[in-house]
Design an enzyme around this catalytic site. Structure first.
Site, PDB file in Angstrom:
ATOM      1  N   GLY A  61       7.798 -15.827   5.455  1.00 28.98           N
ATOM      2  CA  GLY A  61       7.033 -17.067   5.364  1.00 28.98           C
ATOM      3  C   GLY A  61       7.584 -18.099   6.316  1.00 28.98           C
ATOM      4  N   CYS A  88      12.795 -11.225   5.478  1.00 29.86           N
ATOM      5  CA  CYS A  88      12.865 -12.496   6.200  1.00 29.86           C
ATOM      6  C   CYS A  88      13.033 -13.656   5.211  1.00 29.86           C
ATOM      7  CB  CYS A  88      11.652 -12.664   7.106  1.00 29.86           C
ATOM      8  SG  CYS A  88      11.877 -13.951   8.373  1.00 29.86           S
ATOM      9  N   TYR A  89      12.006 -14.483   5.011  1.00 30.10           N
ATOM     10  CA  TYR A  89      12.097 -15.570   4.035  1.00 30.10           C
ATOM     11  C   TYR A  89      12.386 -15.008   2.645  1.00 30.10           C
ATOM     12  CZ  TYR A  89      10.773 -19.714   1.316  1.00 30.10           C
ATOM     13  OH  TYR A  89      10.778 -20.778   0.451  1.00 30.10           O
ATOM     14  N   HIS A 177      11.636  -7.644  10.286  1.00 28.42           N
ATOM     15  CA  HIS A 177      10.351  -7.213   9.735  1.00 28.42           C
ATOM     16  C   HIS A 177      10.156  -5.710   9.944  1.00 28.42           C
ATOM     17  CE1 HIS A 177       8.604 -11.193   8.813  1.00 28.42           C
ATOM     18  NE2 HIS A 177       9.372 -11.606   9.808  1.00 28.42           N
ATOM     19  N   GLU A 179       7.800  -3.946   8.803  1.00 29.49           N
ATOM     20  CA  GLU A 179       6.377  -3.600   8.763  1.00 29.49           C
ATOM     21  C   GLU A 179       5.715  -3.614  10.127  1.00 29.49           C
ATOM     22  OE1 GLU A 179       6.544  -8.088   7.778  1.00 29.49           O
ATOM     23  OE2 GLU A 179       7.796  -6.296   7.577  1.00 29.49           O
ATOM     24  N   ASP A 236     -19.682  -0.588   4.888  1.00 34.21           N
ATOM     25  CA  ASP A 236     -19.224  -1.066   3.585  1.00 34.21           C
ATOM     26  C   ASP A 236     -20.322  -0.952   2.530  1.00 34.21           C
ATOM     27  OD1 ASP A 236     -17.004  -1.728   5.096  1.00 34.21           O
ATOM     28  OD2 ASP A 236     -17.670  -3.792   5.377  1.00 34.21           O
ATOM     29  N   LYS A 377     -10.726  -1.545   6.056  1.00 39.54           N
ATOM     30  CA  LYS A 377     -11.874  -0.862   6.650  1.00 39.54           C
ATOM     31  C   LYS A 377     -11.626   0.627   6.856  1.00 39.54           C
ATOM     32  CE  LYS A 377     -15.236  -2.448   8.228  1.00 39.54           C
ATOM     33  NZ  LYS A 377     -16.614  -2.617   7.711  1.00 39.54           N
TER      34      LYS A 377
END
Length: 521
Positions: A61, A88-89, A177, A179, A236, A377
């Site tokens: 964040g 991180c945060y 990070h 990710e 969708d 998606k």
């Protein structure tokens, strides 16, 4: 969702990367959900002394743990018997909560950084001590002193704490990070947390999702109740229609609203697929004039979306009166729609309202069924294949709920619609013909509210400009321009200028998301 009890909860503190954490976890076959850091459900779990899942991730964040008003940990969250990973945060929150020291770094770390593994435990299980990894940092504050009970398990080359662990209580912190794709072995670190630390299994897949949600739909919809589904022909809504039909059969009525804002021959395609091939009760409503009358003179994109959403529901309500016992409206809301439309993730900002979410009026007279609202998606495409939908439908590029209205900047008129529809058709068919379509996540044409000088047949022209947009993406949350060959783009420009009356210039959009969005409005 019941899946969360066997999955991982991600608490969002406003990081731009939070949804990437969710993507990586789901790619492992582990279910996860993203909740705002201040979600009241967290407090309910704490009060009950129950863990909301097999593990909790605290995202990064933009804030600093020491400033007034900074997002905090929910009181009692760390008292639950559940592993916690702070990124991180999130790591700084863990340190601050346990008496560690967090201070502004003399020099912030942003971008690629090399770390060295000091102790191969927890998330670093299976690595050798001394292994170096290139990771992605993005922080101004640092944990300069690990709390009591935590050990340093990785450091940067300049001596800063890069990772810490309290293996007894299963608390872990990463200053970088894992990710993002730039972090070497980032997926392995997250897999170690999910599998090795939390004990999750890779048993969440689209077959399980389908079975679970079909059972939920059957339980939700009574035997004498009907469901009405808005069908646009896009991926969708098509998947939702097939899913509902599998669950409740002829108690589903699909409504296709031809609002005049659709792609080339879209109405004919939808009618052929769903009436002829699937045998679904399909009502086609021709409402072009109604939508265009309401949109006349409207320039503001948010106002366009809300008008379309309102008229869309008006039409639905009128059709529903003709069908006995209609109680539910099914629609293809996706996770990115929810994220961008309303701030469901910690201290994040609303980007734009979506036709499926922010455009719905409060007076809606149906209960909603949104079976895809926790999916990305690409997951919807997998679900479509699981349902047996044809490849040319499942693999279609995304198309926005407001249709071509958000691809015409400025006033919407029948004449301007025909221009952008024709240009879009030339571009899409060119991508298909020359083998680029499936290498692009989404592509389309945009009509700009400007005119430029040109020369045609030795005559001066002062005509309209078409912008072509093509992006690559995994889930629509981030996107990069597609590197289409320049000679191909040149051919598309020639064909559009020669084939679409009133256009004398074509440009190519090379911006990424962020800072731009994929659609122009």
């Amino acid at each position: 969702m019941s899946d969360l009890q066997n999955g991982i909860l991600i608490l969002d503190y406003g990081s731009q990367y939070t949804l990437l954490i969710a993507r990586r976890v789901r790619e492992m076959g582990v279910y996860c959900e993203v909740w705002p850091c201040n979600d009241e459900r967290v407090g309910e779990f704490v009060d009950a002394g129950e863990a909301p899942g097999k593990g909790i991730v605290l995202s990064g964040g933009p804030s600093s743990v020491s400033i007034e008003g900074a997002p905090k940990l929910e009181g009692g969250l760390l008292e639950l018997d559940v592993p916690v990973l702070g990124i991180c945060y999130g790591m700084q929150l863990l340190a601050h909560a346990h008496g560690g020291k967090v201070e502004p770094a003399e020099v912030g770390e942003y971008g690629r950084t090399t770390i060295e593994i000091d102790e191969p435990v927890g998330l670093f299980h299976g690595f050798d001590k001394g292994t170096e990894l290139d990771v992605w940092m993005s922080h101004g504050d640092s944990v300069v002193e690990a709390p009591e009970g935590f050990e340093r398990v990785a450091s940067t080359h300049n001596g800063l704490l890069a990772a810490m662990a309290d293996t007894e209580r299963n608390f872990y912190g990463l200053q970088f990070h894992p990710e993002v794709s730039h972090t070497e072995e980032g997926e392995t670190l997250l897999e170690n947390f999910a599998y090795h630390v939390c004990g999750c299994t890779d048993d969440w897949n689209m077959s399980n999702f389908l079975d679970t949600h079909i059972a939920q739909i059957r339980e939700q919809v009574g035997e004498d109740e009907q469901v009405i589904c808005g069908l646009s022909g896009g991926v969708d809504s098509s998947v939702v229609a097939a899913m509902l039909h599998k669950a409740i059969g002829d108690r589903l009525t699909c409504v296709y609203v031809d609002n005049g804002l659709m792609r080339h021959k879209e109405t004919e395609k939808v009618r052929t697929v769903f009436e002829d091939h699937f045998g679904i009760d399909l009502r086609v409503v021709h409402a072009q004039d109604r939508f265009l009358d309401e949109l006349a003179g409207v320039d503001d994109p948010e106002e366009k979306r809300k008008i379309i959403g309102r008229v869309f529901i008006d039409v639905f309500e009128e059709v529903a009166k003709e069908i006995p016992n209609v109680k539910y409206l099914a629609q293809g809301t996706l996770y990115p729609d929810v994220i961008e439309s309303v701030s469901v993730r910690g201290p994040s900002a609303t980007i734009k309202s979506h036709h499926n979410v922010g455009g719905l009026p409060e007076r809606l007279n149906f209960e909603l069924i949104e079976p895809l609202r926790e999916l990305f998606k690409d997951e919807v495409r997998v679900l479509g294949r699981t349902l047996g939908l044809p490849a040319d439908m499942v693999d279609r590029h995304p198309f926005p709920g407001p249709g071509l209205a958000v691809r015409i900047l400025g006033d919407i008129t029948p004449e301007r619609l025909e221009v952008v529809r024709a240009a879009d058709h030339i571009f899409i068919e060119g991508l298909r013909r020359e083998g680029h379509y499936h290498n692009v996540w989404q592509a389309f044409a945009v009509l700009l509210p400007v005119r430029t000088v040109g020369v045609m047949g030795d005559q001066r022209t002062y005509d309209q400009v078409i912008a072509l947009r093509a992006v690559t993406s995994r889930d629509g949350m981030t996107a990069d321009r597609s590197h289409l060959p320049m000679d191909f783009l040149g051919r598309m420009s020639d064909q559009i200028i020669n084939g679409v009356k009133g256009v004398n210039r074509v440009v190519y959009d090379v911006s990424s998301k962020p800072p731009a969005t994929i659609e122009w409005e």
